[in-house]
Design an enzyme around this catalytic site. Structure first.
Site, PDB file in Angstrom:
ATOM      1  CB  CYS A  12      81.512 -82.993 -64.100  1.00  0.00           C
ATOM      2  SG  CYS A  12      79.892 -83.101 -64.862  1.00  0.00           S
ATOM      3  CD  GLN A  47      85.391 -88.368 -68.199  1.00  0.00           C
ATOM      4  OE1 GLN A  47      85.433 -87.178 -67.876  1.00  0.00           O
ATOM      5  NE2 GLN A  47      84.413 -89.166 -67.798  1.00  0.00           N
ATOM      6  CG  ASP A  79      81.054 -90.054 -65.526  1.00  0.00           C
ATOM      7  OD1 ASP A  79      80.934 -88.979 -64.913  1.00  0.00           O
ATOM      8  OD2 ASP A  79      81.792 -90.196 -66.522  1.00  0.00           O
ATOM      9  CE1 TYR A 135      72.535 -90.490 -65.930  1.00  0.00           C
ATOM     10  CE2 TYR A 135      73.524 -91.617 -64.050  1.00  0.00           C
ATOM     11  CZ  TYR A 135      72.486 -90.893 -64.596  1.00  0.00           C
ATOM     12  OH  TYR A 135      71.396 -90.567 -63.820  1.00  0.00           O
ATOM     13  CG  ASP A 188      75.049 -93.143 -72.157  1.00  0.00           C
ATOM     14  OD1 ASP A 188      75.884 -92.712 -71.343  1.00  0.00           O
ATOM     15  OD2 ASP A 188      74.493 -92.428 -73.012  1.00  0.00           O
TER      16      ASP A 188
END
Length: 402
Positions: free
Chosen positions: A352, A231, A325, A261, A284
């Site tokens: 996001c 992040q 995510d 993810y 991932d």
């Protein structure tokens, strides 16, 4: 404001006009660049009468034409309300039709979290390199590099000696990734850009640092290459972890967690606490994120999978809690369908991009899930970007809370 950071104006003929750099309350001169039947796009020529919310740009790079801080000319006290309107608009347009959310309910229950600090919050940054070898931010909607000017969102120690008159020179056309980790150690690498929406790339040259970043969340250390995803805001990972624990804690029939993810596994401790201890499968596609064993793998029952999420989830045990995510492109229909078909007891979605987030929520709504909690997290101050988190449950467990 429109999703994407453009101001919306009304043309006399009824069309809406999207103008980058304009904000609500401005009177501007603008030059049309694209005209369609119902809308048009224009470039800002001159601000004739500024909005009361317009301020002097807080970012030198943005003022010089970089696309980094595209809200830096908007009063910080107003920025979050503009983002809130964008989110509610996207949810109303895309997600409410599926029944996953009700616009009036979400408007009442939406939690807004403003992360501090508001400047100098970014501890990792990606820069382009111009033909002269100078590193800098990309120009707005362009691959051109605005060299020699610093961005206000980046912590000063990240850019020291990288941008400026006496800065180092790099390979023209490459990208520079600079990170200051939780230990205060700086890492600088030269690389080539990954495809948009992907988190996979290759480091060509380590310029500074040992090559492994160390970050801490929930008291646990994670080590990974500087190019692996983490992040951007220095307080984001902990904030998301806290919400996972708050919203996700339950008496699950299946004490299995999916961390989709999952990157290096930053949310593993929070998922473990939420499910009361149990198996966690972290998936991932990025080899740089999954290649290095993490200490949490020795502490918890973690199974890591280096695979595309739509492939990797096919053989996982039935989940109680799913945390996902995805990148800005969203999870997409295939992943949403496969998660829903696994019949989790709760889903926590971190997004996001409000448009792809709303689209994913609509997909879950089509499978009978409803939003229980939702939050807008202003993790990108002085930009049009923000994060959204939502907790979803099957409708037989209860819908959105009034």
């Amino acid at each position: 404001m429109a999703h994407g950071g453009e101001g919306i104006a009304d043309a006399p003929d009824g069309r809406v006009v999207f103008i980058a750099g304009a904000i609500p309350g401005d009177t501007v001169e603008a030059r049309l660049t694209r005209v369609k039947k119902r809308w048009a796009r224009a470039e800002l020529v001159k601000v004739v009468d500024p909005s009361p919310h317009r301020v002097r740009s807080a970012c030198p790079a943005a003022a010089a034409g970089a696309g980094c801080c595209d809200f830096a000319h908007i009063d910080p006290a107003v920025q979050v309300s503009l983002k809130r309107d964008v989110l509610l608009g996207q949810l109303g347009a895309l997600a409410s039709k599926s029944g996953v959310v009700e616009a009036d309910v979400v408007e009442k229950q939406l939690r807004v979290v403003e992360l501090e600090p508001r400047t100098g919050w970014r501890t990792r940054v990606r820069m382009g390199v111009d033909p002269q070898g100078r590193a800098g931010m990309r120009a707005l909607k362009s691959s051109d590099v605005v060299g020699g000017v610093v961005c206000s969102q980046v912590a000063p120690q990240v850019l020291d000696g990288i941008i400026g008159d006496d800065a180092a020179r790099y390979t023209p056309g490459s990208e520079i990734v600079a990170v200051v980790d939780s230990r205060g150690k700086r890492h600088v690498v030269e690389t080539q850009s990954a495809q948009r929406g992907r988190r996979v790339e290759r480091i060509h040259k380590v310029l500074e640092g040992p090559g492994l970043v160390t970050e801490v969340v929930d008291g646990h250390e994670f080590s990974f290459p500087p190019t692996a995803f983490w992040q951007a805001h220095l307080n984001a990972a902990q904030t998301y972890s806290d919400l996972i624990k708050e919203w996700g804690s339950d008496n699950y029939t299946h004490r299995n967690g999916w961390d989709l993810y999952g990157g290096v596994g930053a949310f593993v401790p929070a998922i473990n606490e939420a499910i009361g201890g149990g198996r966690i499968d972290s998936v991932d596609y990025s080899a740089s994120a999954t290649a290095n064993p993490q200490p949490v793998e020795d502490e918890f029952d973690v199974h890591r999978h280096n695979a595309k999420v739509e492939v990797g989830i096919s053989e996982l045990p039935a989940p109680g809690l799913v945390v996902l995510d995805p990148p800005r492109s969203g999870a997409g229909r295939d992943v949403v369908d496969k998660i829903a078909q696994a019949a989790p007891e709760r889903i926590i979605h971190i997004g996001c991009d409000p448009a792809t987030f709303a689209r994913d929520l609509a997909g879950f709504g089509a499978h009978g899930f409803r939003v229980e909690h939702i939050a807008l997290i202003d993790a990108f101050p002085n930009t049009h970007h923000f994060e959204v988190m939502a907790s979803l449950v099957p409708d037989h467990n209860g819908g959105a809370e009034e």
